[in-house]
Each structure stands twice: as structure tokens, then as C-alpha cells.
Scaffold this motif. Structure first.
Motif, PDB file in Angstrom:
ATOM      1  N   GLY A  99       0.592   1.077  -2.244  1.00  0.00           N
ATOM      2  CA  GLY A  99       1.629   2.095  -2.077  1.00  0.00           C
ATOM      3  C   GLY A  99       2.695   2.142  -3.152  1.00  0.00           C
ATOM      4  O   GLY A  99       3.598   2.970  -3.097  1.00  0.00           O
ATOM      5  N   VAL A 100       2.610   1.274  -4.144  1.00  0.00           N
ATOM      6  CA  VAL A 100       3.556   1.294  -5.271  1.00  0.00           C
ATOM      7  C   VAL A 100       2.783   1.080  -6.571  1.00  0.00           C
ATOM      8  O   VAL A 100       1.711   0.485  -6.578  1.00  0.00           O
ATOM      9  CB  VAL A 100       4.658   0.209  -5.143  1.00  0.00           C
ATOM     10  N   VAL A 101       3.349   1.572  -7.656  1.00  0.00           N
ATOM     11  CA  VAL A 101       2.766   1.325  -8.976  1.00  0.00           C
ATOM     12  C   VAL A 101       3.629   0.265  -9.649  1.00  0.00           C
ATOM     13  O   VAL A 101       4.816   0.475  -9.884  1.00  0.00           O
ATOM     14  CB  VAL A 101       2.730   2.613  -9.835  1.00  0.00           C
ATOM     15  N   TYR A 131      -3.611  10.331  -2.978  1.00  0.00           N
ATOM     16  CA  TYR A 131      -3.440   8.971  -3.482  1.00  0.00           C
ATOM     17  C   TYR A 131      -2.331   8.932  -4.513  1.00  0.00           C
ATOM     18  O   TYR A 131      -1.927   9.960  -5.059  1.00  0.00           O
ATOM     19  CB  TYR A 131      -4.752   8.426  -4.067  1.00  0.00           C
ATOM     20  N   LEU A 132      -1.823   7.751  -4.765  1.00  0.00           N
ATOM     21  CA  LEU A 132      -0.756   7.536  -5.736  1.00  0.00           C
ATOM     22  C   LEU A 132      -1.409   7.149  -7.057  1.00  0.00           C
ATOM     23  O   LEU A 132      -2.051   6.098  -7.167  1.00  0.00           O
ATOM     24  CB  LEU A 132       0.167   6.422  -5.234  1.00  0.00           C
ATOM     25  N   ARG A 133      -1.272   8.027  -8.043  1.00  0.00           N
ATOM     26  CA  ARG A 133      -1.915   7.780  -9.344  1.00  0.00           C
ATOM     27  C   ARG A 133      -1.319   6.525  -9.985  1.00  0.00           C
ATOM     28  O   ARG A 133      -0.112   6.406 -10.145  1.00  0.00           O
ATOM     29  CB  ARG A 133      -1.733   8.967 -10.276  1.00  0.00           C
ATOM     30  N   GLY A 134      -2.211   5.582 -10.309  1.00  0.00           N
ATOM     31  CA  GLY A 134      -1.797   4.321 -10.925  1.00  0.00           C
ATOM     32  C   GLY A 134      -1.762   3.164  -9.938  1.00  0.00           C
ATOM     33  O   GLY A 134      -1.708   2.006 -10.342  1.00  0.00           O
ATOM     34  N   ASP A 135      -1.812   3.455  -8.644  1.00  0.00           N
ATOM     35  CA  ASP A 135      -1.762   2.416  -7.606  1.00  0.00           C
ATOM     36  C   ASP A 135      -3.156   1.849  -7.379  1.00  0.00           C
ATOM     37  O   ASP A 135      -3.784   2.066  -6.350  1.00  0.00           O
ATOM     38  CB  ASP A 135      -1.189   3.002  -6.315  1.00  0.00           C
ATOM     39  N   ALA A 136      -3.654   1.084  -8.342  1.00  0.00           N
ATOM     40  CA  ALA A 136      -5.037   0.601  -8.328  1.00  0.00           C
ATOM     41  C   ALA A 136      -5.336  -0.318  -7.150  1.00  0.00           C
ATOM     42  O   ALA A 136      -6.435  -0.310  -6.620  1.00  0.00           O
ATOM     43  CB  ALA A 136      -5.351  -0.114  -9.633  1.00  0.00           C
ATOM     44  N   ASN A 137      -4.359  -1.104  -6.717  1.00  0.00           N
ATOM     45  CA  ASN A 137      -4.631  -2.021  -5.607  1.00  0.00           C
ATOM     46  C   ASN A 137      -4.339  -1.404  -4.239  1.00  0.00           C
ATOM     47  O   ASN A 137      -4.554  -2.038  -3.212  1.00  0.00           O
ATOM     48  CB  ASN A 137      -3.890  -3.348  -5.784  1.00  0.00           C
TER      49      ASN A 137
END
Length: 109
Positions: A35-37, A26-32
Motif C-alpha cells: 500500500g505504499v511506495v 493498483y498503486l504504481r511502484g508498490d511492488a510488494n
């Protein structure tokens, strides 16, 4: 380096960083989970914290908890700092991988 020493090294490294079909990335910070923060993740965390969003699969809590202390408003603030290009000791915006038997790690690729 002898062939046997090289084989031992390869085996020991593969034991440290196992590759498994069960590995979660997973992408750390991509809460929704798009695929992007970006600022939308901050808003999503804030909405979740006041019960305007649900998290049945745990995506918001896993991706949004950037400091490992449980999801709270401080995570949203840390993501804002990342977006403002402040120092980031939390690896926000990086791919994190783990499976149920190990601690999260940041892959080299």
C-alpha cells in the motif's frame, strides 16, 4: 446546453471511463503490495529479479513495471528516482485502474 446534448455528453463520457466490478486498481511502484511506495519495493524487485521472490499472482510484475517495458532493474531505479523526488513521468505512487478490455488509466479521484 440543451438537455439532450447533456445526456449525450454523459453517455459518451461513461463509455470512455467505464466503471466495472472487474476493474483492477493498483498503486504504481508498490511492488510488494503493502500500500505504499518505498525502498522496500525496490528491494522486492531486486529480489524477484534474482529469483529470491516468487510472483504467482503477477503483483510484482504489474505494480513494479512502472515504465510498461516489462519488469527489470530499470524499474527499481525509476522508483528510487521517485523516492529521491526526481521528475516522474511514470505516475509512480498514483492509483492505476484498468480492466482486461482497456488500457490502464489514472482515475481522477
Amino acid at each position: 446546453m440543451s438537455l439532450s446534448a447533456l445526456i449525450c455528453l454523459i453517455i459518451s463520457l461513461s463509455a470512455v471511463l467505464p466503471v466495472s466490478a472487474d476493474t483492477i486498481r493498483y498503486l504504481r511502484g508498490d511492488a510488494n503490495g503493502d500500500g505504499v511506495v518505498n525502498i522496500n519495493d525496490v528491494t522486492f524487485i531486486q529480489r524477484y529479479l534474482v529469483d529470491l521472490e516468487t510472483d504467482p499472482q503477477g503483483t510484482i510484475r504489474r505494480n513494479g513495471d512502472v515504465d510498461g517495458n516489462g519488469l527489470d532493474i530499470n524499474d527499481a531505479t525509476k522508483i528510487q528516482g521517485y523516492l529521491a523526488e526526481f521528475d516522474d513521468p511514470y505516475s509512480i505512487g498514483r492509483i492505476i485502474a484498468f480492466d482486461e478490455y482497456e488500457l490502464p488509466f489514472i482515475p481522477n479521484n
